[in-house]
Write a protein that holds these residues in place. Structure first.
Motif, short mmCIF file in Angstrom:
data_model
loop_
_atom_site.label_atom_id
_atom_site.label_comp_id
_atom_site.label_asym_id
_atom_site.label_seq_id
_atom_site.Cartn_x
_atom_site.Cartn_y
_atom_site.Cartn_z
N SER A 82 0.90 -1.24 0.02
CA SER A 82 0.06 -0.10 0.11
C SER A 82 1.10 1.27 -0.16
CB SER A 82 -0.97 0.07 1.24
OG SER A 82 -0.21 0.08 2.53
N ASP A 83 2.12 1.01 0.40
CA ASP A 83 3.04 2.42 0.46
C ASP A 83 3.67 2.43 -0.82
OD1 ASP A 83 2.54 3.03 3.08
OD2 ASP A 83 3.70 1.77 4.04
N TRP A 84 3.51 1.62 -1.88
CA TRP A 84 4.16 1.71 -3.21
C TRP A 84 3.58 3.16 -3.84
CZ3 TRP A 84 7.93 -0.75 -6.29
CH2 TRP A 84 8.07 -0.09 -7.61
N SER A 85 4.37 3.83 -4.29
CA SER A 85 3.82 5.09 -4.99
C SER A 85 4.18 5.29 -6.39
CB SER A 85 4.62 6.36 -4.27
OG SER A 85 4.54 7.42 -4.90
N ASP A 86 3.38 5.71 -7.20
CA ASP A 86 3.51 5.80 -8.49
C ASP A 86 4.10 7.30 -8.84
OD1 ASP A 86 1.21 7.32 -8.27
OD2 ASP A 86 0.10 6.43 -10.03
N LYS A 87 4.49 7.98 -8.20
CA LYS A 87 5.27 9.50 -8.23
C LYS A 87 6.71 8.96 -8.55
CE LYS A 87 2.36 12.02 -4.87
NZ LYS A 87 2.71 12.89 -3.55
N LYS A 236 10.22 -8.00 4.51
CA LYS A 236 11.42 -7.42 4.16
C LYS A 236 11.36 -6.39 2.96
CE LYS A 236 14.38 -8.85 7.45
NZ LYS A 236 15.23 -8.03 7.91
N LEU A 237 10.45 -7.12 1.95
CA LEU A 237 10.46 -6.54 0.70
C LEU A 237 9.67 -5.30 0.80
CD1 LEU A 237 11.07 -6.55 -2.54
CD2 LEU A 237 8.88 -7.91 -2.66
N ARG A 238 8.67 -5.26 1.78
CA ARG A 238 7.79 -4.12 1.91
C ARG A 238 8.55 -2.98 2.23
NH1 ARG A 238 3.83 -2.14 5.98
NH2 ARG A 238 1.91 -1.37 5.07
N GLY A 239 9.45 -3.09 3.21
CA GLY A 239 10.40 -2.35 4.05
C GLY A 239 11.39 -1.73 2.91
N ALA A 240 11.82 -2.36 1.66
CA ALA A 240 12.43 -1.75 0.73
C ALA A 240 11.72 -0.83 -0.23
CB ALA A 240 13.16 -3.02 0.01
N VAL A 241 10.42 -1.26 -0.31
CA VAL A 241 9.37 -0.37 -1.26
C VAL A 241 9.47 1.05 -0.61
CG1 VAL A 241 7.10 0.07 -1.99
CG2 VAL A 241 8.14 -2.23 -2.16
N LEU A 250 13.97 0.90 -3.97
CA LEU A 250 13.62 -0.11 -4.85
C LEU A 250 12.64 0.63 -5.74
CD1 LEU A 250 13.35 -3.19 -5.84
CD2 LEU A 250 11.39 -3.26 -4.17
N LEU A 251 12.95 0.85 -7.11
CA LEU A 251 12.39 1.37 -8.05
C LEU A 251 12.02 0.62 -9.49
CD1 LEU A 251 14.87 4.58 -8.14
CD2 LEU A 251 12.89 4.12 -6.70
N MET A 252 10.90 1.12 -10.08
CA MET A 252 10.52 0.40 -11.32
C MET A 252 10.82 1.60 -12.39
SD MET A 252 7.00 -1.21 -12.77
CE MET A 252 6.80 -2.08 -11.13
N THR A 253 11.19 1.24 -13.54
CA THR A 253 11.13 2.32 -14.58
C THR A 253 9.74 2.65 -15.07
OG1 THR A 253 11.13 0.57 -16.46
CG2 THR A 253 13.28 1.45 -15.44
N ARG A 254 9.78 4.04 -15.50
CA ARG A 254 8.27 4.45 -15.82
C ARG A 254 8.05 3.73 -17.14
NH1 ARG A 254 4.86 7.79 -13.88
NH2 ARG A 254 6.52 9.20 -13.02
N GLU A 255 8.72 3.19 -18.12
CA GLU A 255 8.39 2.43 -19.18
C GLU A 255 7.52 1.27 -18.67
OE1 GLU A 255 12.04 4.91 -20.53
OE2 GLU A 255 11.29 3.99 -18.99
N LEU A 256 8.29 0.27 -17.83
CA LEU A 256 7.83 -0.85 -17.11
C LEU A 256 6.43 -0.51 -16.68
CD1 LEU A 256 8.18 -3.86 -17.39
CD2 LEU A 256 9.62 -3.65 -15.16
N TRP A 257 6.39 0.31 -15.71
CA TRP A 257 5.14 0.77 -14.92
C TRP A 257 4.21 0.98 -16.00
CZ3 TRP A 257 2.99 0.53 -10.32
CH2 TRP A 257 1.68 1.06 -10.11
N ASP A 258 4.20 1.89 -16.76
CA ASP A 258 3.20 2.39 -17.63
C ASP A 258 2.80 1.07 -18.72
OD1 ASP A 258 3.12 4.76 -16.74
OD2 ASP A 258 4.28 5.81 -18.43
N ARG A 259 3.66 0.46 -19.17
CA ARG A 259 3.40 -0.79 -19.92
C ARG A 259 2.43 -1.75 -19.25
NH1 ARG A 259 7.16 -5.59 -22.75
NH2 ARG A 259 7.40 -5.77 -20.40
#
Length: 335
Positions: A82-87, A236-241, A250-259
């Motif tokens: 729930s703390d993942w942010s698309d900003k 543990k993974l949630r803490g990295a997010v 822990l980031l995701m590229t804009r291209e991968l997120w949008d796709r």
């Protein structure tokens, strides 16, 4: 689009008022006969009362407030992430302007997934002065066994991304693979072939038995008791997010997120997995129940984190490699 008399009219404008993330038909509508998609946001409504947005912010948490007012993804009740942010980073988990570096190691997280596998590619880079892990690609074919999955992992990126001349600054090529962190269930032997999923992946060449030649890279699993727990790994993974303080690493590229968010409705993607994965799904998985479609990508990411960032417990890990790495495991620029 047909009217009540059955006459077909080209879609020119779609006015989308859903308080949710982008859907797969937006791009199709925009491409059809010059059509456009208008996505009005409550936050930009000039007719809002003076306290309307302030009252909404007081009534909802940040995720739901952004969903209602900005069209951000709708939060899942009981969502693990729930703390993942698309900003955009560093405030959020989405990285703009990622450039693939063929000189830096690439790690994979792999979930074999009972014929619905998922694989994620991660490269660590320094972003804004902080060392960050960037998820930049994925593959999740349905009804696929490990020999075919290995081929998909070795395929050039344009097989997954379509007609593009470059991606992340790279011409069509195979991403390098240095280490694959995989589901420990992959150590189980197939009763028909006697082979294991881990054994197939770690192959350096094709012995001609119909099971393929693997990926030619280090393959790591763990059976350490403190790391195989689904809930412990997710915590543990949630803490990295969202570490609470400091930049998100822990980031995701804009291209991968949008796709992923704009993919066809039934397609499994990491973006959707992060948005949909709830603690109830983790509990069902831990109890041996049916797996929700969202589990496979998150599990792949979890196996990567257990091996690459949490560490491997003494006596609880097994690393498999059949000799020196094949040149193809680090090959870039192959067309």
């Amino acid at each position: 689009m047909a009217d009540l008399n059955g006459h077909m009219w080209p879609t020119r404008v779609i006015l989308c008022g859903r308080p949710n993330a982008g859907t797969w038909w937006w791009e199709g509508a925009a491409a059809e006969a010059g059509g456009i998609v208008v996505k009005p946001k409550t936050a930009e409504n000039p007719h809002n009362g003076p306290d309307y947005l302030a009252n909404l912010r007081r009534a909802y948490d940040e995720a739901m407030f952004r969903c209602i007012t900005e069209g951000a993804p709708a939060p899942t009740v009981g969502g693990v992430f729930s703390d993942w942010s698309d900003k955009a980073a560093p405030a959020g988990n989405i990285l703009d302007g990622f450039v693939y570096n063929p000189a830096l190691p690439v790690h994979l997280g792999v979930d074999f997934g009972r014929r619905t596998p998922a694989v994620v590619w991660v490269q660590q880079q320094t972003i804004g002065g902080a060392l960050c892990d960037v998820v930049f690609d994925e593959v999740a074919p349905d009804e696929t066994l490990t020999p075919e999955l290995a081929l998909a992992m070795l395929a050039p990126w344009q097989r997954r991304w379509g007609a593009r001349s470059t991606l992340y600054g790279a011409e069509p090529c195979r991403w390098r693979i240095d280490v694959a962190y995989v589901d420990p269930a992959g150590n189980a032997k197939n009763p028909q072939t006697g082979a294991t999923d881990v054994g197939i992946l770690r192959r350096q060449s094709d012995p001609g038995d119909g099971l393929g030649g693997g990926i030619g890279a280090l393959v790591v699993t763990t059976t350490a008791a403190d790391r195989v727990s689904v809930s412990a790994g997710l915590t543990k993974l949630r803490g990295a997010v969202c570490p609470g303080e400091g930049p998100r690493r822990l980031l995701m590229t804009r291209e991968l997120w949008d796709r992923g968010m704009q993919a066809p409705a039934k397609e499994r993607t990491l973006s959707r997995s992060l948005m949909q994965y709830a603690w109830k799904h983790a509990e069902a998985k831990a109890g041996g129940g049916s797996e929700h479609p969202s589990t496979h990508h998150v599990d792949a990411l979890r196996y990567w984190y257990i091996g690459a960032r949490w560490g491997i417990g003494a006596g609880g890990a097994s690393a498999h490699i059949g000799g020196a790495l094949l040149p193809r495991s680090g090959m870039v620029g192959v067309r």
